[in-house]
Design a protein around this motif. Structure first.
Motif, short mmCIF file in Angstrom:
data_model
loop_
_atom_site.label_atom_id
_atom_site.label_comp_id
_atom_site.label_asym_id
_atom_site.label_seq_id
_atom_site.Cartn_x
_atom_site.Cartn_y
_atom_site.Cartn_z
N VAL A 1 0.84 -1.20 0.00
CA VAL A 1 0.00 0.00 0.00
C VAL A 1 0.88 1.25 0.00
O VAL A 1 0.58 2.24 -0.69
CB VAL A 1 -0.97 -0.01 1.19
CG1 VAL A 1 -1.78 1.29 1.24
CG2 VAL A 1 -1.91 -1.20 1.08
N ALA A 2 1.98 1.22 0.76
CA ALA A 2 2.90 2.36 0.77
C ALA A 2 3.48 2.58 -0.63
O ALA A 2 3.64 3.73 -1.07
CB ALA A 2 4.02 2.13 1.78
N ALA A 3 3.79 1.50 -1.34
CA ALA A 3 4.29 1.63 -2.71
C ALA A 3 3.27 2.37 -3.58
O ALA A 3 3.62 3.24 -4.38
CB ALA A 3 4.60 0.26 -3.29
N GLY A 4 2.00 2.02 -3.41
CA GLY A 4 0.96 2.72 -4.15
C GLY A 4 0.91 4.19 -3.82
O GLY A 4 0.74 5.03 -4.71
N GLU A 5 1.09 4.53 -2.54
CA GLU A 5 1.05 5.93 -2.14
C GLU A 5 2.27 6.70 -2.64
O GLU A 5 2.22 7.93 -2.77
CB GLU A 5 0.92 6.03 -0.62
CG GLU A 5 -0.39 5.44 -0.10
CD GLU A 5 -0.81 5.99 1.23
OE1 GLU A 5 -0.06 6.79 1.83
OE2 GLU A 5 -1.90 5.62 1.69
N LEU A 6 3.35 5.99 -2.94
CA LEU A 6 4.55 6.62 -3.50
C LEU A 6 4.49 6.70 -5.03
O LEU A 6 5.46 7.11 -5.66
CB LEU A 6 5.80 5.86 -3.06
CG LEU A 6 6.19 6.01 -1.59
CD1 LEU A 6 7.21 4.94 -1.20
CD2 LEU A 6 6.75 7.40 -1.31
N GLY A 7 3.36 6.30 -5.60
CA GLY A 7 3.18 6.42 -7.04
C GLY A 7 3.69 5.26 -7.86
O GLY A 7 3.86 5.39 -9.08
N ALA A 8 3.93 4.12 -7.23
CA ALA A 8 4.49 2.98 -7.95
C ALA A 8 3.52 2.45 -9.00
O ALA A 8 2.30 2.60 -8.89
CB ALA A 8 4.86 1.86 -6.98
N GLU A 9 4.10 1.80 -10.01
CA GLU A 9 3.32 1.14 -11.05
C GLU A 9 3.24 -0.36 -10.83
O GLU A 9 2.24 -0.98 -11.19
CB GLU A 9 3.96 1.39 -12.43
CG GLU A 9 4.05 2.86 -12.82
CD GLU A 9 4.86 3.06 -14.08
OE1 GLU A 9 5.28 2.04 -14.69
OE2 GLU A 9 5.10 4.23 -14.46
N SER A 10 4.30 -0.93 -10.24
CA SER A 10 4.33 -2.37 -10.09
C SER A 10 4.99 -2.75 -8.77
O SER A 10 5.81 -2.00 -8.22
CB SER A 10 5.10 -3.03 -11.25
OG SER A 10 6.49 -2.72 -11.16
N VAL A 11 4.63 -3.93 -8.30
CA VAL A 11 5.27 -4.50 -7.11
C VAL A 11 5.54 -5.97 -7.37
O VAL A 11 4.71 -6.69 -7.90
CB VAL A 11 4.40 -4.31 -5.84
CG1 VAL A 11 3.07 -5.03 -5.96
CG2 VAL A 11 5.15 -4.78 -4.60
N GLN A 12 6.74 -6.36 -7.03
CA GLN A 12 7.17 -7.75 -7.13
C GLN A 12 7.38 -8.26 -5.72
O GLN A 12 8.06 -7.61 -4.90
CB GLN A 12 8.47 -7.85 -7.94
CG GLN A 12 9.09 -9.22 -7.97
CD GLN A 12 10.48 -9.20 -8.59
OE1 GLN A 12 11.00 -8.14 -8.90
NE2 GLN A 12 11.08 -10.36 -8.75
N VAL A 13 6.82 -9.41 -5.38
CA VAL A 13 6.94 -9.98 -4.05
C VAL A 13 7.71 -11.29 -4.14
O VAL A 13 7.40 -12.15 -4.98
CB VAL A 13 5.55 -10.22 -3.42
CG1 VAL A 13 5.67 -10.96 -2.09
CG2 VAL A 13 4.83 -8.89 -3.21
N SER A 14 8.71 -11.44 -3.28
CA SER A 14 9.47 -12.68 -3.19
C SER A 14 9.23 -13.32 -1.83
O SER A 14 9.37 -12.65 -0.79
CB SER A 14 10.97 -12.42 -3.38
OG SER A 14 11.24 -11.99 -4.69
N VAL A 15 8.89 -14.59 -1.83
CA VAL A 15 8.59 -15.34 -0.61
C VAL A 15 9.11 -16.77 -0.76
O VAL A 15 9.49 -17.18 -1.85
CB VAL A 15 7.07 -15.37 -0.32
CG1 VAL A 15 6.55 -14.00 0.09
CG2 VAL A 15 6.30 -15.88 -1.53
N ARG A 16 9.08 -17.49 0.33
CA ARG A 16 9.50 -18.90 0.26
C ARG A 16 8.46 -19.75 -0.46
O ARG A 16 8.79 -20.62 -1.25
CB ARG A 16 9.77 -19.44 1.67
CG ARG A 16 11.05 -18.91 2.27
CD ARG A 16 11.35 -19.53 3.63
NE ARG A 16 12.67 -19.12 4.10
CZ ARG A 16 12.92 -17.97 4.70
NH1 ARG A 16 11.95 -17.10 4.90
NH2 ARG A 16 14.15 -17.66 5.09
#
Length: 294
Positions: A143-158
């Motif tokens: 959500v913070a990424a969205g508020e910073l104006g981001a276009e995309s988010v990549q998530v890495s998990v196990r």
């Protein structure tokens, strides 16, 4: 009577909790504000949360919550703010008393805490964000990424399947979303901010090349022990590193707004002095990075 018998009471709850710096931050703020309030650490797990909440009396003003409680508190609340509802994570509870009755409101100050901490080191906008981990803090980072104006988010998990619940959250804030395991290649993914939500002391199961570390700032939400493995690698590459204490300070400032005035959006009287005292209490400068000697 002890101070805790008579003061307005607050606490940070979680398990483990002994490492928490929240008491230092809050007590520094209340000293500047002239509020003789008590703030303590309480070791509480999921099973003990409901009995603890139900047993509070009118001396209690509120609570800060850390893991594993941010996602399990909501059924015990009367009201949750927009960000808390969106992320499914609440880290702040305000008690408002009317006689023996109490209204419990929940807030998420992690999201604006992340934004404010990054703003302090000059990160005002981003386009492509890489988040490590898939829990409650990862939801706040998205959500913070969205508020910073981001276009995309990549998530890495196990285990990618366990973090699929983050996909609709990313869509809700207008982000394209990808998810993968730590051991999958990431070299072709554009990145201009990395946010690690992995526990402090955890082995980092992913490697970032030196060029990315030098270019993209890192916010590592862990702060004990510090530097983390990832933070040290970023520093070695000459990159911008921001530790979890900076986020903790900024989200705690918003908690102080809530506890003192009931509104996370209403600045405190002489807020600059309050923030300076909170940063100093944990050895940080105005930009949220450690001062010399810390």
């Amino acid at each position: 009577m002890s101070r805790l018998d008579t003061a307005t009471r607050l606490a940070v709850l979680g398990s483990p909790i002994s490492h928490s710096k929240s008491p230092e931050l809050h007590l520094a703020a209340y000293e500047v504000l002239g509020l003789p309030w008590a703030y303590e650490r309480v070791e509480i797990d999921d099973q003990a949360l409901a009995p603890f909440i139900e047993s509070r009396d009118a001396s209690w003003r509120g609570l800060s919550l850390t893991m594993p409680l941010k996602q399990t508190i909501q059924p015990l609340l009367d009201q949750v703010d927009r960000i808390g509802s969106l992320t499914g994570a609440v880290n702040t509870v305000l008690f408002e008393w009317g006689g023996d009755a109490v209204h419990r409101s929940g807030f998420n100050t992690d999201v604006p805490g992340i934004v404010r901490a990054l703003n302090a080191v000059g990160v005002e906008t981003v386009r492509h964000v890489h988040v490590l981990g898939g829990g409650a803090t990862a939801a706040s980072a998205i959500v913070a990424a969205g508020e910073l104006g981001a276009e995309s988010v990549q998530v890495s998990v196990r285990t990618p399947q366990r973090a699929e619940s983050l996909r609709p959250l990313a869509a809700a804030v207008g982000l394209t979303f990808s998810i993968g395991a730590f051991d999958e290649p990431h070299a072709d993914e554009p990145t201009d901010l990395v946010v690690s939500t992995l526990p402090g002391g955890a082995e980092v199961p992913i490697t970032f090349d030196a060029a990315l570390r030098a270019h993209a700032p890192l916010l590592d939400v862990a702060y004990e022990p510090w530097p983390t493995q990832l933070g040290a690698a970023w520093a070695d590459a000459g990159g911008t590193v921001l530790g979890g204490l900076a986020m903790l300070v900024h989200q705690a400032l918003l908690q102080v707004r809530i506890f003192a005035g009931g509104d996370p959006f209403a600045p405190l009287a002489d807020e600059a002095s309050v923030l300076a005292a909170m940063l100093a209490a944990v050895g940080l400068g105005a930009d949220g990075r450690p001062r010399d000697g810390h």
